[in-house]
Design a protein around this motif. Structure first.
Motif, mmCIF file in Angstrom:
data_model
loop_
_atom_site.group_PDB
_atom_site.id
_atom_site.type_symbol
_atom_site.label_atom_id
_atom_site.label_comp_id
_atom_site.label_asym_id
_atom_site.label_seq_id
_atom_site.Cartn_x
_atom_site.Cartn_y
_atom_site.Cartn_z
ATOM 1 N N LEU A 104 0.834 -1.192 0.000
ATOM 2 C CA LEU A 104 0.000 0.000 0.000
ATOM 3 C C LEU A 104 0.869 1.242 0.000
ATOM 4 N N MET A 105 0.484 2.243 -0.750
ATOM 5 C CA MET A 105 1.255 3.483 -0.832
ATOM 6 C C MET A 105 0.748 4.460 0.235
ATOM 7 N N LEU A 106 0.962 4.080 1.469
ATOM 8 C CA LEU A 106 0.535 4.878 2.617
ATOM 9 C C LEU A 106 1.624 5.862 3.018
ATOM 10 N N GLY A 107 1.227 6.890 3.742
ATOM 11 C CA GLY A 107 2.204 7.799 4.317
ATOM 12 C C GLY A 107 2.998 7.104 5.405
ATOM 13 N N VAL A 108 4.053 7.730 5.840
ATOM 14 C CA VAL A 108 4.975 7.128 6.813
ATOM 15 C C VAL A 108 4.246 6.582 8.033
ATOM 16 N N TRP A 109 3.292 7.319 8.563
ATOM 17 C CA TRP A 109 2.628 6.916 9.808
ATOM 18 C C TRP A 109 1.237 6.326 9.588
ATOM 19 N N GLN A 110 0.790 6.274 8.337
ATOM 20 C CA GLN A 110 -0.569 5.797 8.074
ATOM 21 C C GLN A 110 -0.689 4.289 8.198
ATOM 22 N N ARG A 111 -1.809 3.870 8.804
ATOM 23 C CA ARG A 111 -2.185 2.467 8.882
ATOM 24 C C ARG A 111 -3.648 2.369 8.463
ATOM 25 N N VAL A 112 -4.039 1.247 7.924
ATOM 26 C CA VAL A 112 -5.439 1.010 7.579
ATOM 27 C C VAL A 112 -6.099 0.402 8.806
ATOM 28 N N ILE A 113 -7.204 1.006 9.248
ATOM 29 C CA ILE A 113 -7.844 0.535 10.474
ATOM 30 C C ILE A 113 -9.333 0.280 10.274
ATOM 31 N N LEU A 114 -9.801 -0.717 10.988
ATOM 32 C CA LEU A 114 -11.224 -0.960 11.146
ATOM 33 C C LEU A 114 -11.615 -0.314 12.471
ATOM 34 N N VAL A 115 -12.679 0.468 12.464
ATOM 35 C CA VAL A 115 -13.151 1.129 13.673
ATOM 36 C C VAL A 115 -14.442 0.434 14.102
ATOM 37 N N GLU A 116 -14.342 -0.349 15.156
ATOM 38 C CA GLU A 116 -15.491 -1.064 15.712
ATOM 39 C C GLU A 116 -16.263 -0.129 16.627
ATOM 40 N N LEU A 117 -17.589 -0.075 16.437
ATOM 41 C CA LEU A 117 -18.435 0.802 17.241
ATOM 42 C C LEU A 117 -19.554 0.048 17.954
ATOM 43 N N ASP A 118 -19.623 -1.269 17.751
ATOM 44 C CA ASP A 118 -20.684 -2.062 18.379
ATOM 45 C C ASP A 118 -20.226 -3.501 18.587
ATOM 46 N N GLY A 119 -19.063 -3.645 19.168
ATOM 47 C CA GLY A 119 -18.512 -4.987 19.359
ATOM 48 C C GLY A 119 -18.892 -5.566 20.702
ATOM 49 N N PRO A 120 -18.330 -6.705 20.973
ATOM 50 C CA PRO A 120 -17.456 -7.492 20.091
ATOM 51 C C PRO A 120 -18.259 -8.196 18.996
ATOM 52 N N ARG A 121 -17.636 -8.289 17.846
ATOM 53 C CA ARG A 121 -18.293 -8.903 16.682
ATOM 54 C C ARG A 121 -17.257 -9.503 15.726
ATOM 55 N N GLU A 122 -17.768 -10.279 14.795
ATOM 56 C CA GLU A 122 -16.989 -10.788 13.669
ATOM 57 C C GLU A 122 -17.376 -9.925 12.478
ATOM 58 N N ARG A 123 -16.413 -9.227 11.865
ATOM 59 C CA ARG A 123 -16.685 -8.281 10.789
ATOM 60 C C ARG A 123 -16.183 -8.830 9.456
ATOM 61 N N THR A 124 -16.959 -8.614 8.410
ATOM 62 C CA THR A 124 -16.621 -9.102 7.066
ATOM 63 C C THR A 124 -16.169 -7.931 6.213
ATOM 64 N N LEU A 125 -15.013 -8.108 5.569
ATOM 65 C CA LEU A 125 -14.473 -7.094 4.663
ATOM 66 C C LEU A 125 -14.244 -7.715 3.297
ATOM 67 N N HIS A 126 -14.441 -6.900 2.269
ATOM 68 C CA HIS A 126 -14.192 -7.327 0.895
ATOM 69 C C HIS A 126 -13.065 -6.467 0.333
ATOM 70 N N LEU A 127 -12.112 -7.123 -0.301
ATOM 71 C CA LEU A 127 -10.953 -6.465 -0.887
ATOM 72 C C LEU A 127 -10.916 -6.819 -2.369
ATOM 73 N N SER A 128 -10.759 -5.816 -3.203
ATOM 74 C CA SER A 128 -10.560 -6.086 -4.616
ATOM 75 C C SER A 128 -9.447 -5.201 -5.153
ATOM 76 N N THR A 129 -8.786 -5.667 -6.188
ATOM 77 C CA THR A 129 -7.713 -4.895 -6.797
ATOM 78 C C THR A 129 -8.061 -4.655 -8.256
ATOM 79 N N PHE A 130 -7.612 -3.520 -8.755
ATOM 80 C CA PHE A 130 -7.825 -3.193 -10.166
ATOM 81 C C PHE A 130 -6.776 -2.219 -10.623
#
Length: 130
Positions: A104-130
Motif C-alpha cells: 500500500l502506498m501509505l504515508g509514513v505513519w498511516q495504517r489502515v484501520i477498522l473502527v469497531e463501534l458495536d462490538g465485540p463482533r466478527e466483521r466481514t471485509l471485501h478487498l478487490s484490486t484493479f
C-alpha cells in the motif's frame, strides 16, 4: 481479484490495524500495482486510515464518542444503537488506496484501520484490486 476476510473484535469500541492483512492479500494478487478497494459490509463499524502511535486509537474513539450529540434517537430496533450507525456513516465503509510492488502506498505513519463501534463482533471485509 476479490477476497473476503473477517476481523474479530473484542470490545464495544475498538480500533483494529488491518494493514498487514491487506498487504498479505496484495502479495497474492495477479498485479503488483494498481488500486486496492476495501469495503466493510456492516453498519456499525467503519474503515479509514490513521496514525497508530501508542494511545492514538483510544484518542480517536474518545473523540468520536465526544462528538455525539445527546439526542432522542428514533431507531426502531434500539435507539441506544443509533449513534453507532451515525458514527459509522460519518467515517465511511470503504477506502481505495494505490499500491505498488504489492505494498500500500501509505504515508509514513498511516495504517489502515477498522473502527469497531458495536462490538465485540466478527466483521466481514471485501478487498478487490484493479
Amino acid at each position: 481479484m476479490l477476497r473476503t476476510f473477517t476481523v474479530s473484535t473484542h470490545k464495544k469500541d475498538q480500533v483494529v490495524d488491518i494493514t498487514d492483512t491487506v498487504e498479505q492479500y496484495l502479495r497474492e494478487a495477479e498485479k503488483t500495482e494498481g488500486l486496492c478497494s476495501l469495503f466493510v459490509a456492516h453498519t456499525t463499524c467503519s474503515i479509514t486510515t490513521a496514525d497508530l502511535d501508542p494511545g492514538t486509537d483510544l484518542d480517536l474513539l474518545d473523540a468520536l464518542r465526544h462528538m455525539q450529540p445527546n439526542l432522542r434517537y428514533r431507531h426502531p430496533h434500539n435507539p441506544a444503537h443509533a449513534p453507532d450507525h451515525i458514527l459509522s456513516s460519518i467515517i465511511g465503509s470503504s477506502l481505495v488506496i494505490p499500491y505498488q510492488q504489492s505494498r500500500l502506498m501509505l504515508g509514513v505513519w498511516q495504517r489502515v484501520i477498522l473502527v469497531e463501534l458495536d462490538g465485540p463482533r466478527e466483521r466481514t471485509l471485501h478487498l478487490s484490486t484493479f
